[in-house]
Structure formats: C-alpha cells, structure tokens
Design an enzyme around this catalytic site. Sequence first.
Site, PDB file in Angstrom:
ATOM      1  N   ARG A   1      78.392-120.399 -14.696  1.00  0.00           N
ATOM      2  CA  ARG A   1      77.628-119.347 -14.011  1.00  0.00           C
ATOM      3  C   ARG A   1      77.178-119.970 -12.693  1.00  0.00           C
ATOM      4  NH1 ARG A   1      72.150-118.639 -16.538  1.00  0.00           N
ATOM      5  NH2 ARG A   1      73.092-117.207 -18.010  1.00  0.00           N
TER       6      ARG A   1
ATOM      7  N   ASP B   1      71.441-122.841 -19.563  1.00  0.00           N
ATOM      8  CA  ASP B   1      70.858-122.618 -18.231  1.00  0.00           C
ATOM      9  C   ASP B   1      70.660-123.960 -17.530  1.00  0.00           C
ATOM     10  OD1 ASP B   1      70.627-119.875 -18.621  1.00  0.00           O
ATOM     11  OD2 ASP B   1      68.477-119.909 -19.041  1.00  0.00           O
TER      12      ASP B   1
HETATM   13  C1  FAD Z   1      72.009-114.045 -14.282  1.00  0.00           C
HETATM   14  C2  FAD Z   1      71.239-115.091 -13.563  1.00  0.00           C
HETATM   15  C3  FAD Z   1      71.028-116.307 -14.186  1.00  0.00           C
HETATM   16  C4  FAD Z   1      70.340-117.318 -13.516  1.00  0.00           C
HETATM   17  N1  FAD Z   1      70.233-118.557 -14.096  1.00  0.00           N
HETATM   18  C5  FAD Z   1      69.670-119.573 -13.389  1.00  0.00           C
HETATM   19  C6  FAD Z   1      69.682-120.903 -13.887  1.00  0.00           C
HETATM   20  O1  FAD Z   1      70.176-121.202 -14.982  1.00  0.00           O
HETATM   21  N2  FAD Z   1      69.114-121.875 -13.121  1.00  0.00           N
HETATM   22  C7  FAD Z   1      68.554-121.604 -11.887  1.00  0.00           C
HETATM   23  O2  FAD Z   1      68.085-122.522 -11.206  1.00  0.00           O
HETATM   24  N3  FAD Z   1      68.510-120.327 -11.422  1.00  0.00           N
HETATM   25  C8  FAD Z   1      69.050-119.318 -12.127  1.00  0.00           C
HETATM   26  N4  FAD Z   1      69.039-118.055 -11.613  1.00  0.00           N
HETATM   27  C9  FAD Z   1      68.180-117.722 -10.433  1.00  0.00           C
HETATM   28  C10 FAD Z   1      68.889-117.990  -9.123  1.00  0.00           C
HETATM   29  O3  FAD Z   1      69.052-119.375  -8.938  1.00  0.00           O
HETATM   30  C11 FAD Z   1      68.096-117.418  -7.927  1.00  0.00           C
HETATM   31  O4  FAD Z   1      66.842-118.046  -7.856  1.00  0.00           O
HETATM   32  C12 FAD Z   1      67.882-115.917  -7.997  1.00  0.00           C
HETATM   33  O5  FAD Z   1      68.972-115.255  -8.529  1.00  0.00           O
HETATM   34  C13 FAD Z   1      67.648-115.362  -6.576  1.00  0.00           C
HETATM   35  O6  FAD Z   1      68.757-115.594  -5.775  1.00  0.00           O
HETATM   36  P1  FAD Z   1      69.793-114.441  -5.306  1.00  0.00           P
HETATM   37  O7  FAD Z   1      71.146-115.002  -5.487  1.00  0.00           O
HETATM   38  O8  FAD Z   1      69.519-113.197  -6.016  1.00  0.00           O
HETATM   39  O9  FAD Z   1      69.584-114.346  -3.741  1.00  0.00           O
HETATM   40  P2  FAD Z   1      68.315-114.196  -2.806  1.00  0.00           P
HETATM   41  O10 FAD Z   1      68.813-114.474  -1.446  1.00  0.00           O
HETATM   42  O11 FAD Z   1      67.152-114.981  -3.317  1.00  0.00           O
HETATM   43  O12 FAD Z   1      67.972-112.673  -2.945  1.00  0.00           O
HETATM   44  C14 FAD Z   1      68.827-111.650  -2.466  1.00  0.00           C
HETATM   45  C15 FAD Z   1      68.176-110.304  -2.723  1.00  0.00           C
HETATM   46  O13 FAD Z   1      68.087-110.095  -4.130  1.00  0.00           O
HETATM   47  C16 FAD Z   1      66.872-109.458  -4.474  1.00  0.00           C
HETATM   48  N5  FAD Z   1      66.075-110.400  -5.284  1.00  0.00           N
HETATM   49  C17 FAD Z   1      66.350-111.695  -5.541  1.00  0.00           C
HETATM   50  N6  FAD Z   1      65.429-112.243  -6.360  1.00  0.00           N
HETATM   51  C18 FAD Z   1      64.535-111.267  -6.600  1.00  0.00           C
HETATM   52  C19 FAD Z   1      63.353-111.193  -7.379  1.00  0.00           C
HETATM   53  N7  FAD Z   1      62.894-112.236  -8.055  1.00  0.00           N
HETATM   54  N8  FAD Z   1      62.678-110.020  -7.410  1.00  0.00           N
HETATM   55  C20 FAD Z   1      63.138-108.926  -6.732  1.00  0.00           C
HETATM   56  N9  FAD Z   1      64.264-108.937  -5.993  1.00  0.00           N
HETATM   57  C21 FAD Z   1      64.949-110.080  -5.926  1.00  0.00           C
HETATM   58  C22 FAD Z   1      66.182-109.142  -3.173  1.00  0.00           C
HETATM   59  O14 FAD Z   1      66.596-107.842  -2.791  1.00  0.00           O
HETATM   60  C23 FAD Z   1      66.747-110.190  -2.227  1.00  0.00           C
HETATM   61  O15 FAD Z   1      66.695-109.796  -0.890  1.00  0.00           O
HETATM   62  C24 FAD Z   1      69.776-117.049 -12.227  1.00  0.00           C
HETATM   63  C25 FAD Z   1      69.996-115.836 -11.611  1.00  0.00           C
HETATM   64  C26 FAD Z   1      70.738-114.857 -12.242  1.00  0.00           C
HETATM   65  C27 FAD Z   1      70.991-113.584 -11.524  1.00  0.00           C
END
Ligand code: FAD
Length: 306
Positions: A183, A130
């Site tokens: 990723r 990660d």
């Molecule tokens: C499989 C996976 C692995 C990840 N690994 C890392 C990593 O190693 N390092 C890192 O910095 N980040 C990691 N992340 C987190 C990522 O960086 C984002 O902070 C997170 O995914 C929210 O961004 P989004 O792309 O979903 O878009 P956003 O624009 O934040 O969200 C889009 C929509 O998704 C839904 N959503 C998003 N987050 C949430 C939540 N917490 N609760 C409820 N609904 C939500 C809502 O409907 C929102 O409107 C990971 C995310 C995923 C999915």
Amino acid sequence: MLRSALIALSQNKNLRQFAENSSMGRRMSSRFVAGMSVDEALAVCERMNREGTAVTLDALGESVATEAEARRSAEVYHRLLDAIRARGLKANVSVKLSQMGMDFDPVLAERVVGEMVEHAAKVDSFVRIDMEGSPYTEATIAMTERLQAKGDGKARVGTVLQAYLYRTAGDAERLLRQGIRIRLCKGAYMESAEIAFPAKADVDANYGTLAERMMTSGVFCGMATHDEAIVERLVAFVRERGVSREAFEFQMLYGIRRDLQRRLVREGFGVRVYVPFGPEWYPYFMRRLAERPANVLFLVKNFFKN
Ligand SMILES: Cc1cc2nc3c(=O)[nH]c(=O)nc-3n(C[C@H](O)[C@H](O)[C@H](O)COP(=O)(O)OP(=O)(O)OC[C@H]3O[C@@H](n4cnc5c(N)ncnc54)[C@H](O)[C@@H]3O)c2cc1C
C-alpha cells in the site's frame, strides 16, 4: 507548525485518556471512526460493500505494553477474520506492530501477527501491516518478508510504504521482487529532513513516480491517497498505458473524500476503504486532524452547533 503540534499531542497519554473516556471525545471521533464495537464496524463494512467498495478493518490500538494486551488486540482480529468469512464480506484487516507487542518483544509480535496471517490464509483473506514511524520501517518490512516467505505462496500479507521517506524507492523494488503487495501512502508521522522530504511538492512527486512503478509491476498494490491531483494523474496514466483496472486499487480512509470514492467506483476502479473502529481511537484521530488542520475548525464549529 500546527501539524507538528497535533502529531505531538497524538502521543500525549493524559489527553488520550481524557478524550477516549469522554462522551464529547467519542462524538467527535465519529467523523473518522466507524464506531466502538466489532458489530458496528461490520455493519459499516456491509454498507460499504453494498456501495461497491471493499474494506480493510482496523481494530484501533497501538503501543501496547504487555503480552496480555497484545493477545487481546489480536483476538479482535481473529474475530474479524471469522466474521469476514462467515458474512462473505469483501474485506481484509490492517494491523499495527506496536499494537502486537513490537515495542517490548518483537519475537512475540511476529508470532502474534504470524498466527493472524495463518488464519487469513484459512479464510482466504489478507493481513496488511500498517507502517508506523521510521523506527519501525526496517523491522516492519523484514517481518513482512519473513511471514510472506513462510506462507502458501499466495499473497496473504503485505505492508505499507511511505512516499515521504527517501528510502522508499529502494524498499519498493525490494518488496516487488518478492511479489509482496504494497500500500503506497504519503506518510503520517513526523520525520526529520535527514530521512524524509520536507517539502510537500517533493513528497507528491515521489508518490506519483512510485505509484506508476507499482501499477505496472505485476504485483497488486494499493494507491492510498485522497489527493485528487494524484488520482487524476494515475487515472490518466492507466488510460494512456492501458494498465488493467485489476492490476491495482485505490484506497481511502473512512470519512474522507466519500465523493471521490464514489466517483472512482462509478468509473469502474477498485476502491478499498480503511475502516477503523474501537475505543482506542485517539492517536489515529489526532493524526487525521494533523493531516488537515482545517478539520480542527470544522470540528469546533460542529461542536458548537450541536
Ligand atoms: C487507506 C490508507 C491507509 C493509510 N495507511 C497509512 C500507514 O500505514 N502509515 C502511514 O504513515 N500513513 C498511512 N495513511 C495516511 C497517509 O500517509 C496520509 O497521511 C493521508 O492519507 C493524507 O495524505 P493524502 O495522500 O490524502 O494527501 P494530502 O495531500 O495530505 O491530502 C490531499 C487532500 O485529501 C483530503 N484529505 C487528506 N487528509 C485528510 C483528512 N485527514 N481529513 C480531511 N481531508 C483530508 C483533503 O481534501 C486534501 O486536500 C494511510 C492513508 C490511507 C488513505
């Protein structure tokens, strides 16, 4: 502002100790955390596999301070890798370097993660490192490169790039050239405007461009997002360009947008769910609240309903 406050609170040691030890805290964490034990996490993994999604298992923990703690954290991962093999699960593992001793002994962290990658190779699995905050970015990428170079030539280790960092386009080319699986996520930490796009619209645009590059790179990458607009853009891109569905997968977090996960499975896309578990859930949980402050309201409402 609420996002910054929640991210700052995610690093508060007193609150963490209180929350992780209270039954109320554990109850609230179940929104995003798949239980406290290895067995609970494996049961969730089996259920997800039956529903058509692959899994990556994260034994929660970060910022350990001693070698014994790092070794204890690693031990859980070795158990997971054996269980994945023994139960024939469609799963791999995700690990944080700060959980493996990176903050006080990077050599130890590399040895510990290296042993995990060797174990993954023996059981035909994969270790995803990660990505944490920007002080870890270069070290994480460089360690992933060294571990991949040491391996059997197959993809046994990969890492994560964050679309909010300006440097990511360059890092993506660097990793793709070496065939290292990426990723792609938006990024979950607090970063300054000197190194990261401050505006969400710019992060989203960068995500789309990077994702399309990765999907046509010939290296299998994970598109980690719940952003439906981005998912639609990528699905349209795949159809227009005739990109094979085997060339990439979507990745989402446990407990978030289950409807979208199911829809993509129905449409024949590969979907992997990130399944975190374990008693050290607090920082992970707080970052999930920070991503969507409406979650705080949701939790408070449910708390008073119970
Ligand atoms: C499989 C996976 C692995 C990840 N690994 C890392 C990593 O190693 N390092 C890192 O910095 N980040 C990691 N992340 C987190 C990522 O960086 C984002 O902070 C997170 O995914 C929210 O961004 P989004 O792309 O979903 O878009 P956003 O624009 O934040 O969200 C889009 C929509 O998704 C839904 N959503 C998003 N987050 C949430 C939540 N917490 N609760 C409820 N609904 C939500 C809502 O409907 C929102 O409107 C990971 C995310 C995923 C999915």
